[in-house]
Design a protein around this motif. Sequence first.
Motif, PDB file in Angstrom:
ATOM      1  N   THR A  18       0.803  -1.231   0.000  1.00  0.00           N
ATOM      2  CA  THR A  18       0.000   0.000   0.000  1.00  0.00           C
ATOM      3  C   THR A  18       0.835   1.280   0.000  1.00  0.00           C
ATOM      4  OG1 THR A  18      -0.204  -0.279   2.387  1.00  0.00           O
ATOM      5  CG2 THR A  18      -2.081  -0.964   1.043  1.00  0.00           C
ATOM      6  N   ASN A  19       2.042   1.233   0.532  1.00  0.00           N
ATOM      7  CA  ASN A  19       2.859   2.451   0.609  1.00  0.00           C
ATOM      8  C   ASN A  19       3.839   2.592  -0.549  1.00  0.00           C
ATOM      9  OD1 ASN A  19       1.700   3.298   3.065  1.00  0.00           O
ATOM     10  ND2 ASN A  19       3.001   1.852   4.191  1.00  0.00           N
ATOM     11  N   LYS A  20       3.715   1.725  -1.543  1.00  0.00           N
ATOM     12  CA  LYS A  20       4.629   1.770  -2.685  1.00  0.00           C
ATOM     13  C   LYS A  20       3.923   2.308  -3.923  1.00  0.00           C
ATOM     14  CE  LYS A  20       7.593  -2.071  -1.210  1.00  0.00           C
ATOM     15  NZ  LYS A  20       8.164  -3.391  -1.586  1.00  0.00           N
ATOM     16  N   SER A  21       4.686   2.991  -4.780  1.00  0.00           N
ATOM     17  CA  SER A  21       4.131   3.410  -6.073  1.00  0.00           C
ATOM     18  C   SER A  21       4.080   2.197  -6.995  1.00  0.00           C
ATOM     19  CB  SER A  21       4.980   4.521  -6.696  1.00  0.00           C
ATOM     20  OG  SER A  21       6.287   4.056  -6.977  1.00  0.00           O
ATOM     21  N   ILE A  22       2.959   2.056  -7.699  1.00  0.00           N
ATOM     22  CA  ILE A  22       2.734   0.888  -8.559  1.00  0.00           C
ATOM     23  C   ILE A  22       2.826   1.297 -10.024  1.00  0.00           C
ATOM     24  CG2 ILE A  22       1.062  -0.863  -9.276  1.00  0.00           C
ATOM     25  CD1 ILE A  22      -0.039  -0.833  -6.430  1.00  0.00           C
ATOM     26  N   GLY A  23       3.624   0.572 -10.768  1.00  0.00           N
ATOM     27  CA  GLY A  23       3.683   0.713 -12.217  1.00  0.00           C
ATOM     28  C   GLY A  23       2.992  -0.473 -12.861  1.00  0.00           C
ATOM     29  N   PHE A  24       2.197  -0.209 -13.899  1.00  0.00           N
ATOM     30  CA  PHE A  24       1.405  -1.266 -14.532  1.00  0.00           C
ATOM     31  C   PHE A  24       1.740  -1.350 -16.013  1.00  0.00           C
ATOM     32  CE2 PHE A  24      -2.979  -2.301 -16.391  1.00  0.00           C
ATOM     33  CZ  PHE A  24      -2.767  -3.669 -16.326  1.00  0.00           C
ATOM     34  N   VAL A  25       2.041  -2.573 -16.455  1.00  0.00           N
ATOM     35  CA  VAL A  25       2.326  -2.839 -17.872  1.00  0.00           C
ATOM     36  C   VAL A  25       1.316  -3.866 -18.372  1.00  0.00           C
ATOM     37  CG1 VAL A  25       4.032  -3.589 -19.570  1.00  0.00           C
ATOM     38  CG2 VAL A  25       4.785  -2.397 -17.486  1.00  0.00           C
ATOM     39  N   PRO A  26       0.257  -3.431 -19.063  1.00  0.00           N
ATOM     40  CA  PRO A  26      -0.713  -4.393 -19.603  1.00  0.00           C
ATOM     41  C   PRO A  26      -0.195  -5.021 -20.889  1.00  0.00           C
ATOM     42  CG  PRO A  26      -1.408  -2.148 -20.106  1.00  0.00           C
ATOM     43  CD  PRO A  26      -0.134  -2.037 -19.319  1.00  0.00           C
ATOM     44  N   THR A  27      -0.254  -6.349 -20.976  1.00  0.00           N
ATOM     45  CA  THR A  27       0.174  -7.036 -22.196  1.00  0.00           C
ATOM     46  C   THR A  27      -0.826  -8.130 -22.549  1.00  0.00           C
ATOM     47  OG1 THR A  27       1.420  -8.983 -21.409  1.00  0.00           O
ATOM     48  CG2 THR A  27       2.521  -6.840 -21.232  1.00  0.00           C
ATOM     49  N   MET A  28      -0.720  -8.620 -23.775  1.00  0.00           N
ATOM     50  CA  MET A  28      -1.484  -9.799 -24.181  1.00  0.00           C
ATOM     51  C   MET A  28      -0.554 -11.001 -24.343  1.00  0.00           C
ATOM     52  SD  MET A  28      -4.661  -8.501 -26.502  1.00  0.00           S
ATOM     53  CE  MET A  28      -3.777  -8.110 -28.009  1.00  0.00           C
ATOM     54  N   GLY A  29       0.620 -10.911 -23.712  1.00  0.00           N
ATOM     55  CA  GLY A  29       1.559 -12.019 -23.775  1.00  0.00           C
ATOM     56  C   GLY A  29       2.348 -12.042 -25.065  1.00  0.00           C
ATOM     57  N   ALA A  30       2.956 -13.204 -25.374  1.00  0.00           N
ATOM     58  CA  ALA A  30       3.880 -13.320 -26.514  1.00  0.00           C
ATOM     59  C   ALA A  30       4.901 -12.191 -26.438  1.00  0.00           C
ATOM     60  CB  ALA A  30       3.124 -13.316 -27.844  1.00  0.00           C
ATOM     61  N   LEU A  31       5.561 -12.104 -25.284  1.00  0.00           N
ATOM     62  CA  LEU A  31       6.396 -10.948 -24.969  1.00  0.00           C
ATOM     63  C   LEU A  31       7.638 -10.881 -25.849  1.00  0.00           C
ATOM     64  CD1 LEU A  31       6.254 -11.027 -21.056  1.00  0.00           C
ATOM     65  CD2 LEU A  31       4.725  -9.866 -22.658  1.00  0.00           C
ATOM     66  N   HIS A  32       8.033  -9.655 -26.153  1.00  0.00           N
ATOM     67  CA  HIS A  32       9.248  -9.383 -26.920  1.00  0.00           C
ATOM     68  C   HIS A  32       9.962  -8.198 -26.270  1.00  0.00           C
ATOM     69  CE1 HIS A  32       6.954  -6.067 -28.620  1.00  0.00           C
ATOM     70  NE2 HIS A  32       6.030  -6.922 -29.024  1.00  0.00           N
ATOM     71  N   ASP A  33      11.066  -7.765 -26.881  1.00  0.00           N
ATOM     72  CA  ASP A  33      11.864  -6.704 -26.263  1.00  0.00           C
ATOM     73  C   ASP A  33      11.120  -5.375 -26.162  1.00  0.00           C
ATOM     74  OD1 ASP A  33      13.961  -8.375 -25.819  1.00  0.00           O
ATOM     75  OD2 ASP A  33      15.232  -7.627 -27.444  1.00  0.00           O
ATOM     76  N   GLY A  34      10.111  -5.181 -27.009  1.00  0.00           N
ATOM     77  CA  GLY A  34       9.293  -3.979 -26.876  1.00  0.00           C
ATOM     78  C   GLY A  34       8.543  -3.972 -25.558  1.00  0.00           C
ATOM     79  N   HIS A  35       7.900  -5.098 -25.231  1.00  0.00           N
ATOM     80  CA  HIS A  35       7.232  -5.219 -23.929  1.00  0.00           C
ATOM     81  C   HIS A  35       8.232  -5.040 -22.785  1.00  0.00           C
ATOM     82  CE1 HIS A  35       4.388  -7.913 -26.319  1.00  0.00           C
ATOM     83  NE2 HIS A  35       3.582  -6.989 -25.828  1.00  0.00           N
ATOM     84  N   LEU A  36       9.383  -5.672 -22.944  1.00  0.00           N
ATOM     85  CA  LEU A  36      10.355  -5.656 -21.850  1.00  0.00           C
ATOM     86  C   LEU A  36      10.936  -4.263 -21.626  1.00  0.00           C
ATOM     87  CD1 LEU A  36      12.086  -9.082 -22.528  1.00  0.00           C
ATOM     88  CD2 LEU A  36      10.289  -8.541 -20.868  1.00  0.00           C
ATOM     89  N   SER A  37      10.948  -3.444 -22.666  1.00  0.00           N
ATOM     90  CA  SER A  37      11.380  -2.054 -22.474  1.00  0.00           C
ATOM     91  C   SER A  37      10.368  -1.294 -21.614  1.00  0.00           C
ATOM     92  CB  SER A  37      11.578  -1.356 -23.829  1.00  0.00           C
ATOM     93  OG  SER A  37      10.344  -1.121 -24.489  1.00  0.00           O
ATOM     94  N   LEU A  38       9.076  -1.630 -21.739  1.00  0.00           N
ATOM     95  CA  LEU A  38       8.054  -1.027 -20.880  1.00  0.00           C
ATOM     96  C   LEU A  38       8.233  -1.503 -19.435  1.00  0.00           C
ATOM     97  CD1 LEU A  38       4.804  -1.483 -23.060  1.00  0.00           C
ATOM     98  CD2 LEU A  38       6.510   0.340 -23.186  1.00  0.00           C
ATOM     99  N   VAL A  39       8.520  -2.794 -19.294  1.00  0.00           N
ATOM    100  CA  VAL A  39       8.763  -3.355 -17.966  1.00  0.00           C
ATOM    101  C   VAL A  39       9.956  -2.668 -17.306  1.00  0.00           C
ATOM    102  CG1 VAL A  39       9.503  -5.435 -16.743  1.00  0.00           C
ATOM    103  CG2 VAL A  39       7.713  -5.583 -18.491  1.00  0.00           C
ATOM    104  N   HIS A  40      11.019  -2.513 -18.075  1.00  0.00           N
ATOM    105  CA  HIS A  40      12.227  -1.869 -17.550  1.00  0.00           C
ATOM    106  C   HIS A  40      11.934  -0.434 -17.121  1.00  0.00           C
ATOM    107  CE1 HIS A  40      16.495  -1.130 -17.032  1.00  0.00           C
ATOM    108  NE2 HIS A  40      16.403  -0.058 -17.795  1.00  0.00           N
TER     109      HIS A  40
END
Length: 274
Positions: A18-40
């Motif tokens: 509850t005391n942490k800032s939350i980052g959200f990355v919505p995906t539909m799976g089949a992950l690639h480096d584009g998704h992982l750049s959002l995660v990073h």
Amino acid sequence: MQVVNNLQDLNKALHVETNKSIGFVPTMGALHDGHLSLVHRSMEKSDFTVVSIFINPTQFDNPNDFSNYPVNLEYDLSVLKKYNIDLVFIPKFKELYQQENKVNIPLNGLDQVLEGRHRKGHFNGVLRVLNIFFKLIKPQYAFFGEKDYQQFLIVNLLAKNQFKNIEIILCPTRRLQTGLAMSSRNSRLSPDQQKIASKIYETLNFCKMNFSFSKIKELESVCLEKLKDFSDPEYFEIRNSINLSNKINKEDKCRAFVATKISNVRLIDNLAIN
């Protein structure tokens, strides 16, 4: 890394943070480096990162496109584990959509052009699922790729209208060395077809190099013909970057948008051109 499949476990996991800032990355799976750049990016900016994996049926206008969407959950989880993601949420459709309280927000015509015109109901489905996710996860930040720039504009309106505490963050398109924008759909192309698909980016760059306010329609036509040489294009259009209008003034920032098919695999891309 926690992996949760139901709302009870999701709520438990989020309650602890509850005391942490939350980052959200919505995906539909089949992950690639584009998704992982959002995660990073999320891991850099947030204290706690949530990645969802959910192929959302309400945003598909074509049942075949939905059934053919690539799935590789085991691989996705192994990649996210290497990143030491805090939480992965893999919901079931029925339980997720039971939480839905629909919202109607003014989109100022953003959903009526480009992808909205060619994929009826697509953005309605995107807004429906994100409305649910945002209410459940309550992130401070949500991360989206520039390749889906029209989607970013629409999600930004959703946040400003309904979720003022969520900052929508646009992240640059990740590309292969050939220039082809990274996409889960690329996995349905052979290596030779991917090489052909790199000409989409070449066409966008041609547009950027030859852009002139006085010759927009002519340039659109030339670029559409270039696409026809190697693919089955749906559109090539130059639009205002802020409101996607095709009524462009000389002080406007512009983008070129493209959708085309290669061996019946539909690919989209865009590029800022001035």
